[in-house]
Motif scaffolding. Structure first.
Motif, PDB file in Angstrom:
ATOM      1  N   GLN A   1       9.893   9.653  -1.722  1.00 40.83           N
ATOM      2  CA  GLN A   1      10.856  10.657  -1.264  1.00 40.83           C
ATOM      3  C   GLN A   1      10.144  11.800  -0.545  1.00 40.83           C
ATOM      4  O   GLN A   1      10.639  12.323   0.462  1.00 40.83           O
ATOM      5  N   ALA A   2       8.984  12.182  -1.068  1.00 42.32           N
ATOM      6  CA  ALA A   2       8.238  13.277  -0.449  1.00 42.32           C
ATOM      7  C   ALA A   2       7.626  12.866   0.893  1.00 42.32           C
ATOM      8  O   ALA A   2       7.493  13.687   1.805  1.00 42.32           O
ATOM      9  N   LYS A   3       7.257  11.611   1.016  1.00 43.84           N
ATOM     10  CA  LYS A   3       6.533  11.151   2.212  1.00 43.84           C
ATOM     11  C   LYS A   3       7.447  10.787   3.377  1.00 43.84           C
ATOM     12  O   LYS A   3       7.136  11.059   4.535  1.00 43.84           O
ATOM     13  N   PHE A   4       8.592  10.168   3.057  1.00 41.73           N
ATOM     14  CA  PHE A   4       9.414   9.586   4.123  1.00 41.73           C
ATOM     15  C   PHE A   4      10.671  10.412   4.374  1.00 41.73           C
ATOM     16  O   PHE A   4      11.383  10.779   3.433  1.00 41.73           O
TER      17      PHE A   4
ATOM     18  N   ASN B   1      14.284  10.891   7.095  1.00 41.77           N
ATOM     19  CA  ASN B   1      15.357  10.037   7.612  1.00 41.77           C
ATOM     20  C   ASN B   1      14.909   9.078   8.723  1.00 41.77           C
ATOM     21  O   ASN B   1      15.369   7.935   8.762  1.00 41.77           O
ATOM     22  N   PRO B   2      14.020   9.502   9.642  1.00 43.96           N
ATOM     23  CA  PRO B   2      13.601   8.547  10.690  1.00 43.96           C
ATOM     24  C   PRO B   2      12.880   7.316  10.137  1.00 43.96           C
ATOM     25  O   PRO B   2      12.836   6.278  10.809  1.00 43.96           O
ATOM     26  N   ASP B   3      12.326   7.435   8.928  1.00 44.91           N
ATOM     27  CA  ASP B   3      11.592   6.313   8.345  1.00 44.91           C
ATOM     28  C   ASP B   3      12.495   5.341   7.590  1.00 44.91           C
ATOM     29  O   ASP B   3      12.058   4.228   7.255  1.00 44.91           O
ATOM     30  N   LEU B   4      13.706   5.746   7.288  1.00 47.22           N
ATOM     31  CA  LEU B   4      14.592   4.925   6.466  1.00 47.22           C
ATOM     32  C   LEU B   4      15.195   3.789   7.298  1.00 47.22           C
ATOM     33  O   LEU B   4      15.505   3.950   8.475  1.00 47.22           O
ATOM     34  N   ILE B   5      15.364   2.663   6.654  1.00 45.82           N
ATOM     35  CA  ILE B   5      15.954   1.501   7.312  1.00 45.82           C
ATOM     36  C   ILE B   5      17.475   1.662   7.315  1.00 45.82           C
ATOM     37  O   ILE B   5      18.069   1.981   6.280  1.00 45.82           O
ATOM     38  N   PRO B   6      18.136   1.455   8.455  1.00 46.92           N
ATOM     39  CA  PRO B   6      19.603   1.571   8.491  1.00 46.92           C
ATOM     40  C   PRO B   6      20.254   0.680   7.432  1.00 46.92           C
ATOM     41  O   PRO B   6      19.789  -0.438   7.167  1.00 46.92           O
ATOM     42  N   GLN B   7      21.335   1.164   6.846  1.00 47.45           N
ATOM     43  CA  GLN B   7      21.970   0.464   5.728  1.00 47.45           C
ATOM     44  C   GLN B   7      22.447  -0.936   6.112  1.00 47.45           C
ATOM     45  O   GLN B   7      22.394  -1.851   5.291  1.00 47.45           O
ATOM     46  N   ALA B   8      22.900  -1.110   7.335  1.00 46.07           N
ATOM     47  CA  ALA B   8      23.364  -2.437   7.753  1.00 46.07           C
ATOM     48  C   ALA B   8      22.212  -3.438   7.728  1.00 46.07           C
ATOM     49  O   ALA B   8      22.377  -4.588   7.290  1.00 46.07           O
ATOM     50  N   ILE B   9      21.036  -3.000   8.182  1.00 44.80           N
ATOM     51  CA  ILE B   9      19.862  -3.880   8.164  1.00 44.80           C
ATOM     52  C   ILE B   9      19.409  -4.116   6.734  1.00 44.80           C
ATOM     53  O   ILE B   9      19.071  -5.253   6.349  1.00 44.80           O
ATOM     54  N   ALA B  10      19.395  -3.061   5.928  1.00 43.59           N
ATOM     55  CA  ALA B  10      18.990  -3.193   4.518  1.00 43.59           C
ATOM     56  C   ALA B  10      19.901  -4.166   3.786  1.00 43.59           C
ATOM     57  O   ALA B  10      19.434  -5.012   3.008  1.00 43.59           O
TER      58      ALA B  10
ATOM     59  N   ARG C   1       0.838  -1.207   0.000  1.00 46.29           N
ATOM     60  CA  ARG C   1       0.000   0.000   0.000  1.00 46.29           C
ATOM     61  C   ARG C   1       0.871   1.254   0.000  1.00 46.29           C
ATOM     62  O   ARG C   1       0.595   2.211  -0.742  1.00 46.29           O
ATOM     63  N   LEU C   2       1.923   1.256   0.788  1.00 52.19           N
ATOM     64  CA  LEU C   2       2.830   2.407   0.803  1.00 52.19           C
ATOM     65  C   LEU C   2       3.552   2.559  -0.533  1.00 52.19           C
ATOM     66  O   LEU C   2       3.888   3.666  -0.947  1.00 52.19           O
ATOM     67  N   MET C   3       3.795   1.454  -1.198  1.00 52.27           N
ATOM     68  CA  MET C   3       4.426   1.483  -2.527  1.00 52.27           C
ATOM     69  C   MET C   3       3.456   1.921  -3.621  1.00 52.27           C
ATOM     70  O   MET C   3       3.868   2.153  -4.753  1.00 52.27           O
ATOM     71  N   ASN C   4       2.168   1.988  -3.285  1.00 53.74           N
ATOM     72  CA  ASN C   4       1.124   2.341  -4.254  1.00 53.74           C
ATOM     73  C   ASN C   4       1.053   1.323  -5.386  1.00 53.74           C
ATOM     74  O   ASN C   4       0.896   1.672  -6.559  1.00 53.74           O
ATOM     75  N   ARG C   5       1.108   0.039  -5.020  1.00 50.95           N
ATOM     76  CA  ARG C   5       1.091  -1.024  -6.028  1.00 50.95           C
ATOM     77  C   ARG C   5      -0.328  -1.433  -6.435  1.00 50.95           C
ATOM     78  O   ARG C   5      -0.516  -2.116  -7.440  1.00 50.95           O
ATOM     79  N   ASN C   6      -1.333  -1.086  -5.647  1.00 48.41           N
ATOM     80  CA  ASN C   6      -2.742  -1.289  -6.023  1.00 48.41           C
ATOM     81  C   ASN C   6      -3.158  -2.757  -6.142  1.00 48.41           C
ATOM     82  O   ASN C   6      -3.996  -3.109  -6.973  1.00 48.41           O
ATOM     83  N   TYR C   7      -2.557  -3.616  -5.356  1.00 47.91           N
ATOM     84  CA  TYR C   7      -3.021  -4.994  -5.202  1.00 47.91           C
ATOM     85  C   TYR C   7      -2.528  -5.490  -3.846  1.00 47.91           C
ATOM     86  O   TYR C   7      -1.628  -4.897  -3.247  1.00 47.91           O
TER      87      TYR C   7
ATOM     88  N   PHE D   1      12.144  -1.094   2.318  1.00 45.18           N
ATOM     89  CA  PHE D   1      11.326   0.080   2.010  1.00 45.18           C
ATOM     90  C   PHE D   1      11.088   0.822   3.324  1.00 45.18           C
ATOM     91  O   PHE D   1      10.994   0.208   4.385  1.00 45.18           O
ATOM     92  N   PRO D   2      11.010   2.161   3.293  1.00 44.66           N
ATOM     93  CA  PRO D   2      10.866   2.916   4.545  1.00 44.66           C
ATOM     94  C   PRO D   2       9.770   2.365   5.447  1.00 44.66           C
ATOM     95  O   PRO D   2       8.664   2.070   4.991  1.00 44.66           O
ATOM     96  N   THR D   3      10.100   2.205   6.698  1.00 41.51           N
ATOM     97  CA  THR D   3       9.262   1.713   7.809  1.00 41.51           C
ATOM     98  C   THR D   3       9.038   0.206   7.766  1.00 41.51           C
ATOM     99  O   THR D   3       8.332  -0.333   8.633  1.00 41.51           O
ATOM    100  N   GLU D   4       9.609  -0.537   6.832  1.00 36.35           N
ATOM    101  CA  GLU D   4       9.428  -1.982   6.787  1.00 36.35           C
ATOM    102  C   GLU D   4       9.967  -2.621   8.068  1.00 36.35           C
ATOM    103  O   GLU D   4      11.122  -2.404   8.449  1.00 36.35           O
ATOM    104  N   THR D   5       9.161  -3.414   8.727  1.00 32.63           N
ATOM    105  CA  THR D   5       9.568  -4.078   9.964  1.00 32.63           C
ATOM    106  C   THR D   5      10.213  -5.426   9.649  1.00 32.63           C
ATOM    107  O   THR D   5      10.106  -5.947   8.535  1.00 32.63           O
ATOM    108  N   ASP D   6      10.827  -6.002  10.677  1.00 32.09           N
ATOM    109  CA  ASP D   6      11.406  -7.338  10.509  1.00 32.09           C
ATOM    110  C   ASP D   6      10.323  -8.350  10.147  1.00 32.09           C
ATOM    111  O   ASP D   6      10.535  -9.234   9.304  1.00 32.09           O
TER     112      ASP D   6
END
Length: 461
Positions: A363-366, A368-377, A291-297, A326-331
């Protein structure tokens, strides 16, 4: 003739555009595989991820050194980064002579002539209301075979083969996925006249192709906006192409799950030339992330589509795309992606870390606090890719001891490579027979061994 080097970054559409650029330059330039030997260098760029954009400036840095030795070297930047950045490229690199966007490929010969004559540097990135592709059949058969180097991976990447006709059927995109810059760089979705599509396919079939790869950002939305075309749809187009003499295989990239219909599914049951493989991007296994990606399915709908496809074609090979972190993606949401991958057992997939791109909704919505740390990504990407290796090895192992019909695509240094209908790369290991083979041959092969990426096999008598 003067010499041109084209470096192609990105997708199959860029490989197709590079072919068109070579077509336009055929009367003045011949292709070379090394930029150091070139009089003209054109960099056909990709902006889907930041890493691809950085490759442009790395190459421009190397060209700056070369231009000190070859002061008359002409350098052009084309493609999506050109469309996105425009004059910023000239400000960042003084060696660039012209920047040309995705809507103005046909102007490249004129821009080259202006640069050769010492004219001022040019930037052409305005959008056109309609599009006109350079037509391949301006090339004679001799020019096509001798001028376009089909094995030049610098130009065409791994997409190109003389036996595979890359044919764009649409340009641009109306989906506006929140992470994607394509609607900005390639504009709104425009479908190509089906008569032009058929004309290009017939020409390429006459000159050695037997497999057709239809290209578009969302190919199964083809036909929308083609006023007065009698209700042309993607499904109708595929059926028309199947009737062209000499078309032995049909593939396409990439359909969008949102536009999959029953008529689309029926193609796999009713069109013999349509290969039993489909690249159907999922992107994420979490409904919230989709839904956040706006994929519509939703994931559930995606699974329904796959089940429908397998019902009509049980042996269908499934490949996909995934974006991790993707920003805010949880484990837990990331684990959902792994779960879908295990459930569907993809034969192959392309996976990437989320990359913030300019002028996108994400980019407009998220911030820095929403970004996943690079080590986790990085860890998530590695886990996806390791799982895919396991799945690909399992899939390829199914063909060991089995017969496969292979279309020979490439012969390099005595190694024969081709693809099965399921889009698995196959290498021939019987050196006594390969010397008699040529590109375009259809052969029957038995799988002997495999890795996640290739099956090695021997030819049957």
């Amino acid at each position: 003739m003067r010499k041109v080097f084209i470096k192609t970054f990105g997708c199959q559409m860029n490989a197709y555009d590079s072919e068109k650029i070579l077509t336009l330059l055929q009367h003045s330039y011949r292709s070379v595989p090394d930029y150091q030997a070139a009089d003209l260098v054109i960099i056909n760029t990709c902006s889907v991820r930041e890493k691809a954009e950085k490759k442009l400036y790395d190459l421009l840095g190397r060209l700056a050194v070369l231009k000190k030795l070859k002061t008359d070297l002409v350098v052009g930047v084309a493609g999506c980064v050109a469309q996105q950045e425009g004059e910023k490229i000239l400000k960042r690199s003084s060696i660039v002579n012209f920047v040309v966007g995705t809507h103005h490929i046909s102007l490249i010969p004129a821009l080259v002539r202006e640069a050769e004559n010492g004219k001022a540097k040019s930037v052409v990135i305005d959008y056109q209301a309609d599009w006109e592709l350079p037509i391949s059949d301006e090339l004679s058969q001799t020019a096509l075979e001798n001028y376009v180097d089909f094995s030049n991976t610098q130009t065409f990447g791994n997409y190109y083969s003389k036996v595979r006709a890359l044919v764009a059927i649409q340009r641009g995109c109306n989906k506006h996925c929140s992470y994607c810059v394509v609607p900005t760089t390639r504009g709104v979705e425009l479908s190509r006249d089906p008569r032009e599509v058929e004309r290009e396919i017939k020409f390429k079939i006459q000159h050695g192709a037997s497999e057709v790869m239809l290209l578009g950002q969302t190919v199964n939305s083809y036909g929308k906006g083609l006023a007065g075309r009698g209700g042309v749809t993607f499904e109708n187009l595929v059926r028309r192409i199947a009737e062209i003499d000499g078309v032995k295989r049909i593939r396409f990239m990439s359909p969008h799950p949102q536009d999959v219909t029953q008529d689309f599914v029926k193609l796999y049951a009713e069109v013999p030339q349509l290969c039993p493989s489909i690249h159907l991007p999922l992107q994420a296994g979490s409904n919230r992330i989709l839904r956040l990606m706006n994929r519509n399915y939703k994931v559930e709908r995606y699974l329904e589509i796959v089940a429908m496809l397998h019902e009509v074609r049980p042996d269908l090979a499934l490949t996909s795309d995934f974006i991790v972190a993707f920003p805010t993606e949880t484990d837990e949401e990331f684990e959902e992606t792994l779960s879908v991958m295990r459930k569907l057992e993809y034969s192959f997939s392309f996976s990437f870390k989320y990359s913030s791109r300019p002028n996108t909704l994400a980019q407009a919505k998220f911030g820095n606090p929403d970004l996943i740390p690079q080590a986790i990504a990085k860890n998530r990407l590695e886990r996806v890719q390791e799982l895919q290796k396991e799945l690909s090895l399992k899939y390829n192992s199914k063909f060991l001891g089995q017969k496969m019909q292979i279309l020979v695509e490439n012969i390099t240094n005595g190694v024969v490579r081709g693809r099965s209908p399921h889009n698995v790369l196959v290498e021939i290991i019987d050196n006594l027979i390969v010397t008699s083979l040529k590109v375009g041959d259809e052969i029957e092969v038995v799988g002997e061994s495999c890795s996640p990426f290739v099956i090695k096999g021997t030819i049957l008598n």
